[in-house]
Design a protein around this motif. Sequence first.
Motif, PDB file in Angstrom:
ATOM      1  N   LEU A  71      82.937  64.724  26.526  1.00 27.87           N
ATOM      2  CA  LEU A  71      83.497  66.077  26.505  1.00 27.87           C
ATOM      3  C   LEU A  71      83.622  66.664  27.908  1.00 27.87           C
ATOM      4  O   LEU A  71      84.520  67.472  28.174  1.00 27.87           O
ATOM      5  CB  LEU A  71      82.636  66.982  25.612  1.00 27.87           C
ATOM      6  CG  LEU A  71      82.695  66.664  24.115  1.00 27.87           C
ATOM      7  CD1 LEU A  71      81.751  67.567  23.336  1.00 27.87           C
ATOM      8  CD2 LEU A  71      84.112  66.803  23.588  1.00 27.87           C
ATOM      9  N   SER A  72      82.733  66.235  28.816  1.00 29.81           N
ATOM     10  CA  SER A  72      82.867  66.647  30.213  1.00 29.81           C
ATOM     11  C   SER A  72      84.150  66.065  30.815  1.00 29.81           C
ATOM     12  O   SER A  72      84.886  66.747  31.530  1.00 29.81           O
ATOM     13  CB  SER A  72      81.644  66.190  31.012  1.00 29.81           C
ATOM     14  OG  SER A  72      81.747  66.549  32.375  1.00 29.81           O
ATOM     15  N   ASP A  73      84.433  64.792  30.507  1.00 26.34           N
ATOM     16  CA  ASP A  73      85.665  64.159  30.991  1.00 26.34           C
ATOM     17  C   ASP A  73      86.900  64.824  30.389  1.00 26.34           C
ATOM     18  O   ASP A  73      87.911  65.030  31.074  1.00 26.34           O
ATOM     19  CB  ASP A  73      85.668  62.665  30.646  1.00 26.34           C
ATOM     20  CG  ASP A  73      84.717  61.856  31.514  1.00 26.34           C
ATOM     21  OD1 ASP A  73      84.318  62.367  32.583  1.00 26.34           O
ATOM     22  OD2 ASP A  73      84.373  60.726  31.129  1.00 26.34           O
ATOM     23  N   ILE A  74      86.836  65.156  29.097  1.00 22.65           N
ATOM     24  CA  ILE A  74      87.964  65.824  28.442  1.00 22.65           C
ATOM     25  C   ILE A  74      88.193  67.202  29.061  1.00 22.65           C
ATOM     26  O   ILE A  74      89.338  67.607  29.329  1.00 22.65           O
ATOM     27  CB  ILE A  74      87.709  65.957  26.929  1.00 22.65           C
ATOM     28  CG1 ILE A  74      87.690  64.573  26.270  1.00 22.65           C
ATOM     29  CG2 ILE A  74      88.757  66.852  26.277  1.00 22.65           C
ATOM     30  CD1 ILE A  74      88.998  63.817  26.347  1.00 22.65           C
ATOM     31  N   SER A  75      87.106  67.926  29.300  1.00 30.79           N
ATOM     32  CA  SER A  75      87.216  69.246  29.933  1.00 30.79           C
ATOM     33  C   SER A  75      87.835  69.135  31.317  1.00 30.79           C
ATOM     34  O   SER A  75      88.633  69.983  31.735  1.00 30.79           O
ATOM     35  CB  SER A  75      85.834  69.900  30.025  1.00 30.79           C
ATOM     36  OG  SER A  75      85.248  70.057  28.748  1.00 30.79           O
TER      37      SER A  75
ATOM     38  N   GLU B  64      87.443  73.221  42.548  1.00 30.97           N
ATOM     39  CA  GLU B  64      87.194  74.622  42.283  1.00 30.97           C
ATOM     40  C   GLU B  64      85.831  74.800  41.603  1.00 30.97           C
ATOM     41  O   GLU B  64      85.295  73.863  41.016  1.00 30.97           O
ATOM     42  CB  GLU B  64      88.295  75.206  41.385  1.00 30.97           C
ATOM     43  CG  GLU B  64      88.329  74.649  39.973  1.00 30.97           C
ATOM     44  CD  GLU B  64      89.098  73.345  39.850  1.00 30.97           C
ATOM     45  OE1 GLU B  64      89.259  72.846  38.720  1.00 30.97           O
ATOM     46  OE2 GLU B  64      89.526  72.819  40.899  1.00 30.97           O
ATOM     47  N   GLY B  65      85.288  76.015  41.700  1.00 34.53           N
ATOM     48  CA  GLY B  65      84.067  76.359  40.994  1.00 34.53           C
ATOM     49  C   GLY B  65      84.400  77.188  39.766  1.00 34.53           C
ATOM     50  O   GLY B  65      85.568  77.397  39.434  1.00 34.53           O
TER      51      GLY B  65
ATOM     52  N   GLY C 276      86.395  72.995  34.123  1.00 31.64           N
ATOM     53  CA  GLY C 276      86.121  72.604  32.742  1.00 31.64           C
ATOM     54  C   GLY C 276      84.774  71.926  32.613  1.00 31.64           C
ATOM     55  O   GLY C 276      84.018  72.185  31.660  1.00 31.64           O
ATOM     56  N   ARG C 277      84.443  71.038  33.568  1.00 31.14           N
ATOM     57  CA  ARG C 277      83.126  70.381  33.533  1.00 31.14           C
ATOM     58  C   ARG C 277      82.006  71.416  33.640  1.00 31.14           C
ATOM     59  O   ARG C 277      80.974  71.311  32.964  1.00 31.14           O
ATOM     60  CB  ARG C 277      83.016  69.382  34.691  1.00 31.14           C
ATOM     61  CG  ARG C 277      83.865  68.125  34.542  1.00 31.14           C
ATOM     62  CD  ARG C 277      83.458  67.086  35.574  1.00 31.14           C
ATOM     63  NE  ARG C 277      84.345  65.938  35.625  1.00 31.14           N
ATOM     64  CZ  ARG C 277      84.229  64.845  34.881  1.00 31.14           C
ATOM     65  NH1 ARG C 277      83.254  64.766  33.983  1.00 31.14           N
ATOM     66  NH2 ARG C 277      85.072  63.841  35.010  1.00 31.14           N
ATOM     67  N   LEU C 278      82.174  72.396  34.497  1.00 30.56           N
ATOM     68  CA  LEU C 278      81.127  73.396  34.715  1.00 30.56           C
ATOM     69  C   LEU C 278      80.959  74.333  33.523  1.00 30.56           C
ATOM     70  O   LEU C 278      79.839  74.749  33.203  1.00 30.56           O
ATOM     71  CB  LEU C 278      81.437  74.193  35.984  1.00 30.56           C
ATOM     72  CG  LEU C 278      81.392  73.396  37.293  1.00 30.56           C
ATOM     73  CD1 LEU C 278      81.869  74.246  38.464  1.00 30.56           C
ATOM     74  CD2 LEU C 278      79.983  72.878  37.558  1.00 30.56           C
TER      75      LEU C 278
ATOM     76  N   PHE D  22      75.583  64.237  34.861  1.00 32.63           N
ATOM     77  CA  PHE D  22      75.964  63.027  35.584  1.00 32.63           C
ATOM     78  C   PHE D  22      77.450  62.710  35.457  1.00 32.63           C
ATOM     79  O   PHE D  22      77.911  61.691  35.975  1.00 32.63           O
ATOM     80  CB  PHE D  22      75.081  61.849  35.159  1.00 32.63           C
ATOM     81  CG  PHE D  22      73.836  61.778  36.000  1.00 32.63           C
ATOM     82  CD1 PHE D  22      73.774  60.967  37.110  1.00 32.63           C
ATOM     83  CD2 PHE D  22      72.745  62.582  35.716  1.00 32.63           C
ATOM     84  CE1 PHE D  22      72.650  60.933  37.916  1.00 32.63           C
ATOM     85  CE2 PHE D  22      71.613  62.567  36.511  1.00 32.63           C
ATOM     86  CZ  PHE D  22      71.561  61.737  37.622  1.00 32.63           C
ATOM     87  N   GLY D  23      78.195  63.597  34.802  1.00 33.07           N
ATOM     88  CA  GLY D  23      79.647  63.557  34.915  1.00 33.07           C
ATOM     89  C   GLY D  23      80.094  64.264  36.180  1.00 33.07           C
ATOM     90  O   GLY D  23      81.208  64.051  36.670  1.00 33.07           O
ATOM     91  N   ILE D  24      79.225  65.110  36.737  1.00 33.23           N
ATOM     92  CA  ILE D  24      79.524  65.862  37.966  1.00 33.23           C
ATOM     93  C   ILE D  24      79.002  65.143  39.203  1.00 33.23           C
ATOM     94  O   ILE D  24      79.621  65.191  40.271  1.00 33.23           O
ATOM     95  CB  ILE D  24      78.917  67.276  37.878  1.00 33.23           C
ATOM     96  CG1 ILE D  24      79.560  68.061  36.724  1.00 33.23           C
ATOM     97  CG2 ILE D  24      79.078  68.043  39.187  1.00 33.23           C
ATOM     98  CD1 ILE D  24      78.895  69.394  36.437  1.00 33.23           C
ATOM     99  N   VAL D  25      77.869  64.446  39.090  1.00 33.57           N
ATOM    100  CA  VAL D  25      77.211  63.810  40.234  1.00 33.57           C
ATOM    101  C   VAL D  25      78.142  62.930  41.081  1.00 33.57           C
ATOM    102  O   VAL D  25      78.113  63.019  42.315  1.00 33.57           O
ATOM    103  CB  VAL D  25      75.976  63.008  39.764  1.00 33.57           C
ATOM    104  CG1 VAL D  25      75.512  62.007  40.835  1.00 33.57           C
ATOM    105  CG2 VAL D  25      74.831  63.955  39.418  1.00 33.57           C
ATOM    106  N   PRO D  26      78.999  62.073  40.487  1.00 31.50           N
ATOM    107  CA  PRO D  26      79.838  61.199  41.337  1.00 31.50           C
ATOM    108  C   PRO D  26      80.805  61.948  42.248  1.00 31.50           C
ATOM    109  O   PRO D  26      81.338  61.358  43.193  1.00 31.50           O
ATOM    110  CB  PRO D  26      80.609  60.358  40.301  1.00 31.50           C
ATOM    111  CG  PRO D  26      79.780  60.390  39.074  1.00 31.50           C
ATOM    112  CD  PRO D  26      79.154  61.750  39.056  1.00 31.50           C
TER     113      PRO D  26
END
Length: 476
Positions: A290-294, A414-415, A302-304, A349-353
């Motif tokens: 869902l993080s990838d979809i966002s 972006e944030g 979207g991830r945030l 860990f969808g954001i870490v990379p």
Amino acid sequence: MTRPHMRAFHFAWFSFFFAFLAWFAIAPLLAEVQKSLDLTKEQIWTSSIASVAGAVVTRCMAGLFCDIYGARWMSAAVLFICGVPTIFTGLVNSAAGLSVLRLVTGIGGSAFVTCQYWTCTMFTKEVAGTANALAAGWGNLGGAVAQIFVGSMLFPLFKWIYSAAGTEKDPADLSWRTCCIIPGLMCTIFTFYVLRYSDDSPKGNYRKRKHLGLMQKPSATKHIKAAIHDHNTWLLLIQYGCCFGVELTTSNAAALYFKEEFELSTEAAAAVASTFGWMNLFARGLGGFLSDISNAYLGMRGRLIWQMLCFFLEGVFVMLFSKAKTLGGAITALMTFSLFVQGAEGSTFGIVPYLNPNVTGTVAGIVGAGGNAGAVIFSIFFRQMEYRDAFFWMGAATSVISSLSIFVWIKGYEGLFFQKRVIPAPSPKISVPSTTNNSRPPIATLEPQAGASAQIITRSYGETDPHSSSSGPVSH
């Protein structure tokens, strides 16, 4: 298994699984250990604190060493260091001995970092959330399997064997001392398969590539500085302490809680507690997916958004779990908050990379260490408070921490409430040729230089290897 990508993926989560199986082998037996060694609640929780504290430093080191030596050797080292002491769990006879043993076996928690580094080197950032979350989720199942395999299967089996043998000693005491041999052996034996049949990266093993001069020798100091000078690393570290830290603490507390609050047997309490960990089968992968979809629809914003939502709902359901008065209500709340715990881990860990691809291992190690640091803090709650109060305040802290997602702002992205953070480009240098009165200015010529042509470096799944010394195109 297709080599190297999918084979590395499966070796990554299997290594994580066996390390966690050995690490948490004793967790469902703590009530029996407490009774057998005549320990207090404080002494039991001191050993649990030692267990999660063991990997705070080693997780940071594991990430750094993965950047230098590759995930294969680090995974093997973690499995061996965790597995061998687990085999000798039955020799423990004091509170101090229990704490020392769990401190050492806690190094098994570093397998998470090697797992995440491995998948990051094999898959691109666009699908890293799903790949990382699936591997970590299936690896985390080791904790759930430990509850039911050791607590609900091996423990009653050995207790029956010792009772049938007519031993004069307490069968329950002999049983918990024997149970941990099997997960310890499984963890240790898998070390050989990791070294023999897996690969460090799509381009081959680090050791061979260094020998052939195809890989730069990374600087440990530069890697650490690059990771710790980014404020996003610390924000994700704190947040990870409120998802993976919650998971570790709950894994240690659940069987004790259900046995004490609902007067269940050791076997039954372990079976009920395992429902928390079984959610890893899909929940962490779902969180990363869902993080990838966002990300596909809304980018980093979207991830945030998904990250903040997961942490807030996780905290709410932990607090509801602490107030449950019936066994059915407690199990329902436990499984629901587990869903958001795992989802938050996958999201993180969808954001870490994205933080700093050149030092992904070091960043993953530092953020991963935050999980163990959070578990240390929350374990102190359980050591000093009643279980229900400890769960409530752990949930409240998690909901508050969700707001930190507002301040995550990564270069080039972006944030939540910020525009795209632009990376400043270096100013071009202009050279003016010197002339004399008796000579004409030289005519400018454009000649292609070796390696100067623009190239897009890709690989079938993973990112471009940051340690590569080659400037030419990479083929696979």
